[in-house]
Design a protein around this motif. Sequence first.
Motif, short mmCIF file in Angstrom:
data_model
loop_
_atom_site.label_atom_id
_atom_site.label_comp_id
_atom_site.label_asym_id
_atom_site.label_seq_id
_atom_site.Cartn_x
_atom_site.Cartn_y
_atom_site.Cartn_z
N LEU A 1 0.84 -1.19 0.00
CA LEU A 1 0.00 0.00 0.00
C LEU A 1 0.88 1.25 0.00
CD1 LEU A 1 -2.84 -0.93 2.55
CD2 LEU A 1 -2.84 -1.13 0.05
N LEU A 2 0.76 2.03 -1.06
CA LEU A 2 1.47 3.30 -1.19
C LEU A 2 0.56 4.43 -0.73
CD1 LEU A 2 3.03 2.81 -4.75
CD2 LEU A 2 4.11 2.34 -2.53
N LEU A 3 1.11 5.36 0.03
CA LEU A 3 0.31 6.48 0.54
C LEU A 3 0.58 7.74 -0.28
CD1 LEU A 3 -1.67 7.30 2.82
CD2 LEU A 3 0.33 8.08 4.12
N GLU A 4 -0.51 8.35 -0.75
CA GLU A 4 -0.43 9.62 -1.48
C GLU A 4 -1.12 10.72 -0.68
OE1 GLU A 4 -0.21 9.36 -6.24
OE2 GLU A 4 -2.19 8.92 -5.42
N TYR A 5 -0.70 11.97 -0.96
CA TYR A 5 -1.25 13.14 -0.29
C TYR A 5 -1.60 14.19 -1.34
CZ TYR A 5 -1.32 17.41 2.59
OH TYR A 5 -1.68 18.59 3.19
N TYR A 6 -2.74 14.86 -1.16
CA TYR A 6 -3.16 15.88 -2.12
C TYR A 6 -2.80 17.27 -1.61
CZ TYR A 6 -5.94 18.26 -5.64
OH TYR A 6 -6.33 19.06 -6.69
N ASP A 7 -2.02 18.02 -2.41
CA ASP A 7 -1.71 19.41 -2.07
C ASP A 7 -2.03 20.29 -3.28
OD1 ASP A 7 0.38 19.13 -3.88
OD2 ASP A 7 1.92 18.97 -2.35
N LEU B 1 8.89 7.05 -2.81
CA LEU B 1 7.53 6.65 -2.47
C LEU B 1 7.44 6.34 -0.99
CD1 LEU B 1 7.05 4.15 -5.43
CD2 LEU B 1 6.22 6.51 -5.33
N LEU B 2 6.22 6.24 -0.46
CA LEU B 2 6.01 5.78 0.91
C LEU B 2 5.09 4.57 0.88
CD1 LEU B 2 6.24 5.85 3.95
CD2 LEU B 2 4.39 7.56 3.99
N GLU B 3 5.68 3.39 1.09
CA GLU B 3 4.88 2.17 1.23
C GLU B 3 4.70 1.93 2.72
OE1 GLU B 3 5.23 -1.62 -1.29
OE2 GLU B 3 6.21 -2.17 0.60
N ARG C 1 -4.81 9.03 0.33
CA ARG C 1 -5.38 7.82 -0.23
C ARG C 1 -4.29 6.76 -0.35
NH1 ARG C 1 -6.53 9.76 -6.52
NH2 ARG C 1 -4.33 9.90 -7.17
N LEU C 2 -4.70 5.51 -0.41
CA LEU C 2 -3.77 4.38 -0.51
C LEU C 2 -3.95 3.70 -1.87
CD1 LEU C 2 -4.46 3.23 3.08
CD2 LEU C 2 -2.15 3.69 2.25
N ILE C 3 -2.83 3.41 -2.49
CA ILE C 3 -2.81 2.76 -3.81
C ILE C 3 -2.11 1.41 -3.66
CG2 ILE C 3 -2.19 3.02 -6.23
CD1 ILE C 3 -3.84 5.37 -5.21
N THR C 4 -2.68 0.36 -4.23
CA THR C 4 -2.00 -0.93 -4.15
C THR C 4 -0.90 -1.03 -5.20
OG1 THR C 4 -3.56 -2.01 -5.66
CG2 THR C 4 -4.05 -2.14 -3.31
N THR C 5 0.16 -1.67 -4.80
CA THR C 5 1.22 -2.03 -5.75
C THR C 5 1.35 -3.54 -5.68
OG1 THR C 5 3.58 -1.82 -6.27
CG2 THR C 5 2.98 -1.58 -3.97
N VAL C 6 1.36 -4.19 -6.81
CA VAL C 6 1.32 -5.65 -6.88
C VAL C 6 2.56 -6.15 -7.61
CG1 VAL C 6 0.00 -7.65 -7.66
CG2 VAL C 6 -1.20 -5.57 -6.96
#
Length: 212
Positions: A7-13, A36-38, A206-211
């Motif tokens: 799970l990668l964490l993104e931030y909106y600015d 990135l931040l996993e 939000r969290l994005i999956t990386t597979v």
Amino acid sequence: MGLDIGLLLEYYDTDGWQPALHVADRVKNPRTHLGLLEVCSWSWRQSPTSIFFGDDPIIPFNLGLPTDLSARVWEAVHLNFEDDDEYAGWIALPDLYLSEWSEQMVLVEGWVEPQYAHLFGDGYQPAPIAQLKAMGTHGYHLAQTLQWCRRAKTPAAFAEYQKHGLQPYESRLRVTWLEPLIEFVRRIWDEGLSGLVELEFPERYRLITTVG
């Protein structure tokens, strides 16, 4: 074949979505490779997969990838992404309801020797860990084993075994119990998700999956 889900964490600015590196210190075991931040990862065979994906997820991820991914996250995930990838998805941080995981219960199943099955009652109660440990060394090891079980679709009541009787070949019986979600996915909670509970402005994450 092994398959890991992260799970990668993104931030909106003001510049759009970005990797949330500024909160890496909130995560117990952050992975900050490639900018990135996993926050956590697990094998697709492990318990978190059934919570987020599949036929009956408790907290369903949005399948597919957002169209406005940050450039770095896009570069990291798109090479392994396929339109029919059942584990590729994303979720807004508030939609995880992390603060409620200690109250959310999960029906879990495992297999035990017949002499222990009665301890699980109607299959809708907490695992009888204390009773198992009190039954000796084997019961103690069994209690430890129950931590690696999977979600159940239906309960297994001991009364049903009593009604129909045990067959000679039944060396182990299916049992079920209730477990807090936070315990069912304890490793990824401790590894990273617990650090996201009190983030300010959670709607910006939000969290994005990386597979892979």
